[in-house]
Design an enzyme around this catalytic site. Structure first.
Site, short mmCIF file in Angstrom:
data_model
loop_
_atom_site.label_atom_id
_atom_site.label_comp_id
_atom_site.label_asym_id
_atom_site.label_seq_id
_atom_site.Cartn_x
_atom_site.Cartn_y
_atom_site.Cartn_z
N ALA A 172 0.92 -1.29 -0.09
CA ALA A 172 -0.01 0.04 -0.17
C ALA A 172 0.64 1.22 0.04
O ALA A 172 0.46 2.44 -0.63
CB ALA A 172 -0.90 0.06 1.21
N ASP A 173 1.94 1.35 0.87
CA ASP A 173 2.76 2.57 0.75
C ASP A 173 3.44 2.69 -0.59
O ASP A 173 3.64 3.90 -1.05
CB ASP A 173 3.71 2.27 1.77
CG ASP A 173 3.37 2.61 3.12
OD1 ASP A 173 2.71 3.69 3.34
OD2 ASP A 173 3.68 1.82 3.98
N SER A 174 3.85 1.42 -1.18
CA SER A 174 4.54 1.89 -2.46
C SER A 174 3.62 2.36 -3.57
O SER A 174 3.81 3.11 -4.47
CB SER A 174 5.00 0.23 -3.09
OG SER A 174 5.96 0.09 -2.07
N GLY A 177 2.97 5.88 -2.91
CA GLY A 177 4.18 6.66 -3.32
C GLY A 177 4.29 6.90 -4.67
O GLY A 177 4.45 8.03 -5.34
#
Length: 498
Positions: A172-174, A177
């Site tokens: 999810a963070d990737s 980003g």
């Protein structure tokens, strides 16, 4: 011969990276990959945790080598006047600022959009948080792990009979980003036309929802394979089967499971009417309710099973006063693979709890019937049932079943007592509770949902487990192993109900 260098697409663009860990810093890294000048701003005493995150080589964290590339680093304490003034001077020369403080933090330091845009009207400010700057969840903490659970990704990943499965990296963070970098470039393109900067409000949960496409809708329309997308029930609302108008109200009350009761709630002279009324109701395949049939040693039970088990609107059978695994097997052989839930209401049932829970693959749960058990044991004080409660909880888990729901709280007016009783039940290991009135439902759900602190702790544990396999200790000294990680994953899966 003179070597010439082709200008990079973003050369001349200045980016201030105020963010920590993954999504925000990754967006800044990607801008740097295409030539932007990226200045990493860290707290003097609390640098970006990604410096020490995960494995390292030659004393340098590998995650930091990934996220810190193409960046020059400085330190500023933005909560102090000197740090604030320095950042405003840098902002006046910057094109982009990326930050991931909790909403309201920059404003508290007099570094909100009003101050930053006053210093530089052409500035693009990208704000990366779990749930965005506005809305009911804006001030809740959260990381990518929670987004992976709440979005439904974990629920549709893994084996059908296994717990929800999280990805082994910051998915999810990737995605967030990547989306942030894209949104920043869009804002810069708009600035080229208008001459004005703007705020990019990026919620980590939103890009992964976009990537999932229509899959979150599978809560209502199950997929053809994989894990079923249904949250664990917390509320089980019992309603008398001989009162169809009350059943209709119960179906609209918002309970996770409605249980039409043909046993204790129905007088002997109304058993046949209750069965017929329930059969008429459950001819509708869209309903999906449970039915508590009459005790298996009564003359009504066989008629209940023969009439109701084939109906498309029945999604589970609750079997009262079960005392042996043979009783469960006999029902399973007649019940078209319907999920069965055995209610243990006698001392003999408690003694055979594990054998009953493991009797047949159709058994999906066991639970206590505390009113009859209390009478059978001659117990007057509520604490006298705690051993039996723990026995059932342990038996359910040993048989690979979900934690059982707590028995009903009989006083529908005593909501304070219900909340206290739920807290005690949760501490014992129950998950959810049976109810006999809709007003009990929100109290039960609130008592059994994880708190923000529990969600944060679970995220910390899961992220630590992603860094390296096996038992390990957290920075605060707590020891975690596979069982602790599994419990944390269950907490995050439960949190996505909210």
């Amino acid at each position: 011969m003179t070597e010439t260098t082709t200008p990079t697409p973003l050369s001349g663009l200045r980016v201030l990276d105020l963010a920590t860990l993954f999504a925000g810093p990754l967006a800044a890294t990607m801008l740097g990959d295409f030539g932007a000048e990226v200045i990493k701003v860290e707290h003097p005493a609390k640098p970006d945790p990604s410096r020490g995150h995960g494995p390292s080589k030659d004393g340098v964290g590998l995650w930091w080598k990934l996220l810190g590339r193409n960046k020059r680093a400085i330190t500023l304490d933005l909560s102090k006047p000197g740090g604030r003034d320095t950042l405003l001077r840098l902002a006046a020369t910057a094109d982009v600022i990326i930050e991931n403080f909790r909403p309201g933090t920059l404003e508290k330091w007099d570094l909100g959009w009003a101050e930053l845009s006053a210093a530089n009207p052409r500035l693009v400010l990208a704000r990366v948080t779990a749930f965005g700057q506005f809305g009911p969840y804006a001030h809740r903490p959260g990381f990518g792990t929670l987004a992976e659970a709440m979005s439904g990704f974990a629920a549709i990943t893994g084996e059908p009979d296994a717990p929800p499965t999280l990805p082994p990296f910051g998915l999810a963070d990737s995605i967030a980003g990547l989306a942030t970098a894209y949104a920043v470039m869009t804002a810069l393109a708009a600035r080229d036309r208008t001459g004005e900067g703007q705020v990019v409000d990026m919620a980590i949960i939103e890009p992964i929802l976009t990537a999932l496409g229509p899959q979150p809708l599978w809560v209502d329309h199950p997929p053809p394979g994989g894990r079923p997308v249904t949250p664990h029930p917390l509320t089980w609302l019992y309603v008398p089967g001989d009162r169809p108008p009350i059943v209709a109200k119960a179906l609209a009350a918002g309970a996770d499971v409605v249980v039409v009761d043909l046993e204790d709630a129905v007088a002997p002279d109304r058993k046949d009417y209750a069965r017929a009324a329930t059969a008429e109701l459950l001819s509708d395949p869209q309903l999906g309710v449970h039915v508590r049939v009459n005790a298996l040693d009564t003359p009504w039970a066989a008629d209940d099973l023969r009439t109701l088990a084939p109906l498309p609107g029945v999604s589970g059978l609750r079997l009262p006063k079960v005392t042996s695994p043979e009783e469960v097997v006999a029902v399973a052989e007649k019940a078209r693979d319907l999920p069965l839930y055995a209610l243990l209401e006698t001392a003999l049932g408690i003694e055979r709890a594990f054998a009953i829970a493991a009797a047949h693959s159709s058994v999906h749960g066991i639970a206590l019937g505390e009113a009859d058990l209390r009478a059978d044991l001659g117990v007057r004080e509520d604490s006298g049932l705690d051993w039996s409660r723990s026995r059932v909880i342990v038996a359910a888990r040993a048989a690979g079943l979900a934690p059982p729901p707590q028995s009903v709280h009989p006083d529908i007016r005593d909501l304070e007592g219900l909340a206290a009783s739920c807290a005690h039940g949760r501490a014992l290991g129950f998950l959810g509770r049976a109810a006999i009135h809709p007003r009990q439902l929100p109290v039960i759900e609130s008592a059994f949902l994880p708190t923000n602190e529990e969600i944060e702790e679970a995220e910390t544990i899961v992220k630590a487990a992603m860094r390296e396999e096996g038992a390990q200790a957290l920075p605060d000294g707590r020891f975690i192993d596979a069982a602790v990680v599994a419990a944390a994953q269950r907490t995050l899966a439960l949190a996505r109900r909210t």
